[in-house]
Design a protein around this motif. Structure first.
Motif, PDB file in Angstrom:
ATOM      1  N   SER A 121      38.443  47.313  42.842  1.00 42.87           N
ATOM      2  CA  SER A 121      38.614  47.299  44.297  1.00 42.87           C
ATOM      3  C   SER A 121      39.830  48.116  44.694  1.00 42.87           C
ATOM      4  O   SER A 121      39.802  48.847  45.689  1.00 42.87           O
ATOM      5  CB  SER A 121      38.786  45.880  44.801  1.00 42.87           C
ATOM      6  N   ILE A 172      30.607  45.220  45.784  1.00 40.50           N
ATOM      7  CA  ILE A 172      31.754  45.181  44.891  1.00 40.50           C
ATOM      8  C   ILE A 172      32.936  44.519  45.578  1.00 40.50           C
ATOM      9  O   ILE A 172      33.605  43.675  45.025  1.00 40.50           O
ATOM     10  CB  ILE A 172      32.136  46.610  44.439  1.00 40.50           C
ATOM     11  N   ASP A 201      33.790  41.108  44.199  1.00 44.69           N
ATOM     12  CA  ASP A 201      34.868  41.550  43.332  1.00 44.69           C
ATOM     13  C   ASP A 201      34.383  42.025  41.973  1.00 44.69           C
ATOM     14  O   ASP A 201      35.156  42.494  41.185  1.00 44.69           O
ATOM     15  CB  ASP A 201      35.903  40.455  43.152  1.00 44.69           C
TER      16      ASP A 201
HETATM   17 ZN    ZN Z   1      37.390  43.967  42.958  1.00 46.69          ZN
END
Ligand code: ZN
Ligand code: GDP
Length: 458
Positions: free
Chosen positions: A235, A279, A283
């Motif tokens: 991320s 995503i 996560d």
């Molecule tokens: Zn992530």
């Protein structure tokens, strides 16, 4: 040619602070004057000037909008007709009212692509240029618009004209052969010439087709997936890429928000980051859908960014996934370089033939290297080379594919000494197909079909 005056909003609806209502046609200035109040009437101002004033509703005398009106008289305009562009800065509501006023005072609503269609019909641009305008409108990055621009300037046209000329040369030689069939050596020389020339044409067409793959990437974005175990920094990387690079504005405002795609422009290469919403939310793709399913998600990816944690040892999972995607375009990212090294980098380099980039994303370190690597991998830097001609349009690609078939037919016939007048037919067909790419011999219907694909207002 004379057409009715058309009008439409020519800036993407809902985007930007300024929207333009564009009128084109014989009565463009007159219609605008019915609505415009300024120091001078628009019919009295010089061509190619911008004029400050107001749009009023003639019925109620109410002022609708404060505007700048650009007046451009034929023939030095995009459509080769008189054009008035009314620049409004109010919201979509006001712009719509201005448009409605032009429509109730003599203009007709433009069909999608009609401005460019007129430019084409009035001889201002050829078909490949018109189509490049369409790609230009849709193009999502600077690099893509550069390519579209080149086409607007007729690069592809010149290229194809040269190919057609080569075919005409062959045909001329074949004529000689047909006229003097009694000379054996003429026939032999002709066949040899034909073969050589036709093979050159074939190669050139192949080259154009190959460039189309790159063209498509430029238009649509390279589908890219960021993968890796939880907590490695996926991320963070995604967010960094989005912040560091212009997020790319998509054609249709509002519709891409919930789709699992995000466009970023990396060194001029558009990446379509796939599944990013997922995503971001969960996560982690791998964790969420498991190794099996991530493999599937990876199957369609054109670029995989595989993120690992420098601070952790490689796991079986990592190795398994890296093995399945080894034949893909993968960039391994060793992140958290600021933390102690526990990752066996030697193992990675000896087992996997992928470039490895070291990053510390929280410090913004190494992301440049990653961006450069992406550029290198896909274009070897050649994308910015000035003399490449990109075909970035599906109709062109389709025609070129057909042209390749006919020229290949001509070649195989020549190789087995088929009479030249038969080979001629394939050559003429190739010549015609290439002509269609640049808009020669195209039927009315094809033109309509093409231009209806344009965005409104162009
Ligand atoms: Zn992530
Ligand atoms: P993801 O689960 O793979 O998406 O990982 P995240 O991007 O959510 O990051 C997980 C944690 O690692 C967060 O606390 C980040 O701040 C941290 N992180 C990301 N990149 C780095 C880095 O380069 N160095 C360090 N020390 N921490 C990082």
């Amino acid at each position: 040619m004379q057409f009715e005056t058309i009008s439409s909003i020519s800036t993407p609806v809902g985007e930007g602070a300024i929207a333009i209502v564009r009128l084109s046609g014989e009565d463009a200035v007159e219609i605008a004057d019915r609505l415009y109040r300024g120091a001078k009437k628009l019919s009295e101002v010089d061509s190619h000037t911008i004029n400050y004033g107001h749009i009023i509703d003639p019925k109620t005398k109410e002022t609708v909008e404060e505007v700048m009106c650009a007046v451009m008289r034929a023939p030095r305009t995009y459509t080769r007709e008189d054009i008035v562009e009314i620049n409004c800065h109010g919201g979509i509501h006001t712009v719509n009212r201005v448009l409605q006023l032009t429509l109730s005072h003599g203009a007709r609503m433009a069909e999608p692509g009609e401005f460019t269609k007129r430019a084409f019909l009035n001889g201002r641009v050829d078909l490949s240029q018109a189509e490049a305008v369409m790609d230009f409108i849709r193009s999502k990055t600077d690099q893509a618009s550069k390519v579209a621009n080149q086409q607007v300037q007729g690069r592809l046209k010149t290229y194809i004209e040269n190919l057609r000329q080569s075919i005409l040369n062959i045909l001329a030689q074949v004529e000689v052969n047909i006229d003097y069939p009694e000379y054996d050596d003429v026939e032999e020389a002709t066949t040899a010439f034909l073969l050589e020339e036709a093979q050159t044409v074939e190669k050139e067409i192949e080259k154009l087709l190959k460039s189309s793959a790159e063209g498509r990437i430029l238009r649509e974005g390279l589908s890219t997936v960021i993968v890796g175990k939880p907590n490695v920094g996926k991320s963070s990387l995604l967010n960094y890429l989005i912040q560091d690079n212009k997020a790319i504005v998509t054609d249709v405002a509002g519709t891409t928000r919930d789709i699992l795609e995000e466009y970023v422009n990396v060194n001029g290469i558009p990446l379509k980051l796939v599944d990013t919403a997922g995503i971001r939310e969960t996560d982690d793709v791998v964790e969420k859908i498991g190794v099996e399913r991530s493999r599937e998600a990876l199957k369609d990816a054109e670029l995989i960014l595989y993120v690992m944690n420098n601070n952790e040892e490689i796991t079986k999972e990592d190795i398994e996934l890296l093995e399945t995607i080894d034949d893909k375009k993968v960039i391994g990212i060793i992140n958290k370089l600021d933390l102690e090294n526990h990752l066996d980098v030697d193992y990675l380099t000896s087992h996997f033939d992928i470039p490895l980039i070291r990053t510390s994303i929280i410090n913004g370190q190494g992301v440049d290297d990653l961006e450069n690597e992406i550029q290198r991998m896909f274009f070897d830097g050649s994308i910015s080379s000035a003399d490449s001609t990109y075909v970035s349009n599906n109709r062109h690609i389709h025609l070129l594919e057909q042209a390749k078939v006919s020229i290949s037919d001509a070649i195989s016939s020549a190789e087995i000494d088929v009479p030249v007048d038969i080979i001629q037919i394939d050559l003429i067909k190739t010549w015609e197909l290439l002509g269609e790419v640049i808009g020669e011999d195209v039927s009315e219907q094809l033109i309509d079909q093409l231009f209806s694909q344009f965005c409104l207002g162009k």
